[in-house]
Design a protein around this motif. Structure first.
Motif, PDB file in Angstrom:
ATOM      1  N   MET A  52      30.713 -27.916  22.908  1.00  0.00           N
ATOM      2  CA  MET A  52      29.615 -27.080  22.404  1.00  0.00           C
ATOM      3  C   MET A  52      29.494 -25.842  23.301  1.00  0.00           C
ATOM      4  SD  MET A  52      25.598 -28.053  21.873  1.00  0.00           S
ATOM      5  CE  MET A  52      26.034 -29.222  20.588  1.00  0.00           C
ATOM      6  N   PRO A  53      29.416 -24.635  22.718  1.00  0.00           N
ATOM      7  CA  PRO A  53      29.331 -23.427  23.540  1.00  0.00           C
ATOM      8  C   PRO A  53      28.034 -23.388  24.335  1.00  0.00           C
ATOM      9  CG  PRO A  53      28.923 -22.936  21.221  1.00  0.00           C
ATOM     10  CD  PRO A  53      29.406 -24.343  21.272  1.00  0.00           C
ATOM     11  N   ALA A  54      28.117 -22.753  25.493  1.00  0.00           N
ATOM     12  CA  ALA A  54      26.923 -22.638  26.341  1.00  0.00           C
ATOM     13  C   ALA A  54      25.867 -21.793  25.639  1.00  0.00           C
ATOM     14  CB  ALA A  54      27.303 -22.004  27.668  1.00  0.00           C
ATOM     15  N   LYS A  55      24.619 -22.126  25.900  1.00  0.00           N
ATOM     16  CA  LYS A  55      23.522 -21.390  25.300  1.00  0.00           C
ATOM     17  C   LYS A  55      23.442 -19.992  25.899  1.00  0.00           C
ATOM     18  CE  LYS A  55      18.688 -22.153  24.045  1.00  0.00           C
ATOM     19  NZ  LYS A  55      17.520 -23.054  24.217  1.00  0.00           N
ATOM     20  N   LEU A  56      23.284 -19.007  25.035  1.00  0.00           N
ATOM     21  CA  LEU A  56      23.220 -17.632  25.516  1.00  0.00           C
ATOM     22  C   LEU A  56      21.988 -17.426  26.385  1.00  0.00           C
ATOM     23  CD1 LEU A  56      24.092 -15.600  22.276  1.00  0.00           C
ATOM     24  CD2 LEU A  56      25.534 -15.869  24.309  1.00  0.00           C
ATOM     25  N   PRO A  57      22.101 -16.630  27.470  1.00  0.00           N
ATOM     26  CA  PRO A  57      20.896 -16.279  28.225  1.00  0.00           C
ATOM     27  C   PRO A  57      19.952 -15.489  27.331  1.00  0.00           C
ATOM     28  CG  PRO A  57      22.772 -14.952  28.913  1.00  0.00           C
ATOM     29  CD  PRO A  57      23.313 -16.017  28.016  1.00  0.00           C
ATOM     30  N   LEU A  58      18.681 -15.507  27.690  1.00  0.00           N
ATOM     31  CA  LEU A  58      17.662 -14.928  26.820  1.00  0.00           C
ATOM     32  C   LEU A  58      17.943 -13.477  26.478  1.00  0.00           C
ATOM     33  CD1 LEU A  58      14.992 -15.891  25.513  1.00  0.00           C
ATOM     34  CD2 LEU A  58      13.800 -14.856  27.439  1.00  0.00           C
ATOM     35  N   TRP A  59      18.408 -12.694  27.443  1.00  0.00           N
ATOM     36  CA  TRP A  59      18.589 -11.268  27.212  1.00  0.00           C
ATOM     37  C   TRP A  59      19.714 -10.970  26.226  1.00  0.00           C
ATOM     38  CZ3 TRP A  59      23.125  -8.713  28.404  1.00  0.00           C
ATOM     39  CH2 TRP A  59      24.015  -9.354  29.258  1.00  0.00           C
ATOM     40  N   GLU A  60      20.609 -11.947  25.972  1.00  0.00           N
ATOM     41  CA  GLU A  60      21.717 -11.740  25.042  1.00  0.00           C
ATOM     42  C   GLU A  60      21.392 -12.186  23.617  1.00  0.00           C
ATOM     43  OE1 GLU A  60      25.971 -12.044  26.363  1.00  0.00           O
ATOM     44  OE2 GLU A  60      25.067 -13.486  27.744  1.00  0.00           O
ATOM     45  N   ARG A  61      20.299 -12.880  23.427  1.00  0.00           N
ATOM     46  CA  ARG A  61      19.995 -13.403  22.093  1.00  0.00           C
ATOM     47  C   ARG A  61      19.432 -12.284  21.207  1.00  0.00           C
ATOM     48  NH1 ARG A  61      16.779 -18.800  24.226  1.00  0.00           N
ATOM     49  NH2 ARG A  61      18.260 -19.234  25.928  1.00  0.00           N
ATOM     50  N   PRO A  62      19.906 -12.198  19.959  1.00  0.00           N
ATOM     51  CA  PRO A  62      19.416 -11.143  19.060  1.00  0.00           C
ATOM     52  C   PRO A  62      18.023 -11.472  18.536  1.00  0.00           C
ATOM     53  CG  PRO A  62      20.941 -12.565  17.894  1.00  0.00           C
ATOM     54  CD  PRO A  62      20.960 -13.022  19.331  1.00  0.00           C
ATOM     55  N   VAL A  63      17.276 -10.427  18.204  1.00  0.00           N
ATOM     56  CA  VAL A  63      15.975 -10.647  17.574  1.00  0.00           C
ATOM     57  C   VAL A  63      16.177 -11.278  16.205  1.00  0.00           C
ATOM     58  CG1 VAL A  63      14.804  -8.800  18.827  1.00  0.00           C
ATOM     59  CG2 VAL A  63      15.943  -8.286  16.657  1.00  0.00           C
ATOM     60  N   THR A  64      15.141 -11.902  15.681  1.00  0.00           N
ATOM     61  CA  THR A  64      15.259 -12.711  14.463  1.00  0.00           C
ATOM     62  C   THR A  64      14.792 -11.984  13.200  1.00  0.00           C
ATOM     63  OG1 THR A  64      13.082 -13.688  14.911  1.00  0.00           O
ATOM     64  CG2 THR A  64      15.007 -14.858  15.756  1.00  0.00           C
ATOM     65  N   TYR A  65      14.795 -10.670  13.225  1.00  0.00           N
ATOM     66  CA  TYR A  65      14.361  -9.894  12.067  1.00  0.00           C
ATOM     67  C   TYR A  65      15.135  -8.584  12.075  1.00  0.00           C
ATOM     68  CZ  TYR A  65      11.699  -7.185  15.475  1.00  0.00           C
ATOM     69  OH  TYR A  65      11.355  -6.398  16.547  1.00  0.00           O
ATOM     70  N   ALA A  66      15.103  -7.880  10.950  1.00  0.00           N
ATOM     71  CA  ALA A  66      15.949  -6.695  10.797  1.00  0.00           C
ATOM     72  C   ALA A  66      15.242  -5.374  11.084  1.00  0.00           C
ATOM     73  CB  ALA A  66      16.532  -6.656   9.380  1.00  0.00           C
ATOM     74  N   SER A  67      13.966  -5.279  10.762  1.00  0.00           N
ATOM     75  CA  SER A  67      13.275  -3.980  10.790  1.00  0.00           C
ATOM     76  C   SER A  67      12.710  -3.674  12.171  1.00  0.00           C
ATOM     77  CB  SER A  67      12.163  -3.955   9.733  1.00  0.00           C
ATOM     78  OG  SER A  67      12.684  -4.208   8.453  1.00  0.00           O
ATOM     79  N   VAL A  68      13.598  -3.534  13.146  1.00  0.00           N
ATOM     80  CA  VAL A  68      13.171  -3.281  14.525  1.00  0.00           C
ATOM     81  C   VAL A  68      12.489  -1.911  14.616  1.00  0.00           C
ATOM     82  CG1 VAL A  68      13.937  -2.982  16.899  1.00  0.00           C
ATOM     83  CG2 VAL A  68      15.008  -4.725  15.448  1.00  0.00           C
ATOM     84  N   GLY A  69      11.283  -1.899  15.181  1.00  0.00           N
ATOM     85  CA  GLY A  69      10.535  -0.656  15.335  1.00  0.00           C
ATOM     86  C   GLY A  69       9.605  -0.336  14.195  1.00  0.00           C
ATOM     87  N   ALA A  70       9.529  -1.194  13.182  1.00  0.00           N
ATOM     88  CA  ALA A  70       8.726  -0.874  11.995  1.00  0.00           C
ATOM     89  C   ALA A  70       7.229  -0.863  12.256  1.00  0.00           C
ATOM     90  CB  ALA A  70       9.044  -1.843  10.856  1.00  0.00           C
ATOM     91  N   THR A  71       6.761  -1.434  13.363  1.00  0.00           N
ATOM     92  CA  THR A  71       5.333  -1.356  13.676  1.00  0.00           C
ATOM     93  C   THR A  71       4.897   0.075  13.990  1.00  0.00           C
ATOM     94  OG1 THR A  71       5.894  -2.037  15.933  1.00  0.00           O
ATOM     95  CG2 THR A  71       5.004  -3.734  14.455  1.00  0.00           C
ATOM     96  N   GLN A  72       5.844   0.983  14.184  1.00  0.00           N
ATOM     97  CA  GLN A  72       5.502   2.387  14.418  1.00  0.00           C
ATOM     98  C   GLN A  72       5.150   3.120  13.132  1.00  0.00           C
ATOM     99  OE1 GLN A  72       8.241   4.148  17.754  1.00  0.00           O
ATOM    100  NE2 GLN A  72       9.476   2.759  16.534  1.00  0.00           N
ATOM    101  N   SER A  73       5.451   2.522  11.989  1.00  0.00           N
ATOM    102  CA  SER A  73       5.265   3.197  10.711  1.00  0.00           C
ATOM    103  C   SER A  73       3.788   3.398  10.395  1.00  0.00           C
ATOM    104  CB  SER A  73       5.910   2.381   9.590  1.00  0.00           C
ATOM    105  OG  SER A  73       5.611   2.927   8.323  1.00  0.00           O
ATOM    106  N   ALA A  74       3.432   4.616   9.992  1.00  0.00           N
ATOM    107  CA  ALA A  74       2.045   4.913   9.624  1.00  0.00           C
ATOM    108  C   ALA A  74       1.624   4.158   8.368  1.00  0.00           C
ATOM    109  CB  ALA A  74       1.874   6.417   9.426  1.00  0.00           C
ATOM    110  N   ASP A  75       2.572   3.845   7.490  1.00  0.00           N
ATOM    111  CA  ASP A  75       2.231   3.145   6.250  1.00  0.00           C
ATOM    112  C   ASP A  75       2.673   1.682   6.281  1.00  0.00           C
ATOM    113  OD1 ASP A  75       4.926   3.569   6.128  1.00  0.00           O
ATOM    114  OD2 ASP A  75       4.908   4.672   4.231  1.00  0.00           O
ATOM    115  N   LEU A  76       2.589   1.067   7.462  1.00  0.00           N
ATOM    116  CA  LEU A  76       2.973  -0.329   7.615  1.00  0.00           C
ATOM    117  C   LEU A  76       2.243  -1.238   6.631  1.00  0.00           C
ATOM    118  CD1 LEU A  76       4.368  -2.652   9.227  1.00  0.00           C
ATOM    119  CD2 LEU A  76       2.371  -2.623  10.737  1.00  0.00           C
TER     120      LEU A  76
END
Length: 222
Positions: free
Chosen positions: A1-25
């Motif tokens: 079984m492959p070693a578990k990735l360190p936290l900093w290497e794990r990808p976020v679990t959603y696609a719309s990164v930065g969308a909280t900046q949108s004025a029409d959220l």
């Protein structure tokens, strides 16, 4: 079984990164996610402003709301304000990074301020239990009168999505906290307890605002 990735290497679990900046959220949130935005006046004056933004930028808003905050070790190449997602303006055009240069990079207790790429494990009280919630800082706002950050969820978080905490001082001296988010349960189990999860979200949102609006200590001002 492959070693578990360190936290900093794990990808976020959603696609719309930065969308909280949108004025029409609230009207054009990422598909399948519940949007949220609340803005509240938390005080007035420079002492309140300095207290509020330094607390936000040092995880104080989470700690003072009852969370355990464990910041993971991250290579300098990642945490040195280099993890910057693409953000978009209201017209859909890419916008520049909002991080500005600032001489102050440590809080009054000597802890470094949050930078993009910081990864963290939050311990969130959830009834009689404590839920583990890994997250990554996806952007930082560092303007003259507007400061804060957003984090996105990592694998193991009960939700999928993003949440931002932005403090602003307006021209009349008033200090405001705005919290924006979009989220949904991360898996089938959290969908089953969704009403409880929603209640917990509302509870901690109130705690966030209360943590920055209480009386200031004599060392920070009245």
């Amino acid at each position: 079984m492959p070693a578990k990735l360190p936290l900093w290497e794990r990808p976020v679990t959603y696609a719309s990164v930065g969308a909280t900046q949108s004025a029409d959220l609230l009207t054009k949130s990422p598909s399948g996610y519940r949007p949220f935005r609340q803005r509240m006046r938390i005080g007035h004056g420079d002492a309140r402003w300095d207290y509020a933004w330094t607390e936000v930028m040092s995880w104080g808003i989470q700690r003072n709301s009852g969370f355990r905050v464990d910041v993971a070790d991250v290579p300098a190449a990642v945490s040195d304000q280099t993890y910057v997602p693409v953000a978009f303006d209201e017209a859909g055009a890419p916008v520049a990074d909002t991080v500005a240069g600032d001489e102050v990079v440590f809080g009054s207790d000597g802890a470094p301020f949050i930078v993009p790429g910081d990864s963290v494990v939050l311990g969130i009280p959830f009834g009689p239990f404590q839920v583990t919630a890994p997250a990554r800082v996806v952007y930082v706002v560092n303007e003259l009168n507007r400061r804060g950050f957003a984090y996105g969820t990592l694998p193991g978080h009960p939700e999928s999505g993003e949440e931002s905490f932005i403090v602003e001082q307006t021209e009349d001296g008033s200090v405001w906290l705005e919290i924006s988010a979009f989220s949904r349960p991360a898996n089938a189990f959290w969908w089953l307890v969704y009403p409880v999860l929603r209640f917990s979200q509302a509870y901690y949102t109130r705690r966030y605002f209360e943590s920055l609006s209480g009386a200031l200590s004599p060392t920070t001002g009245a």
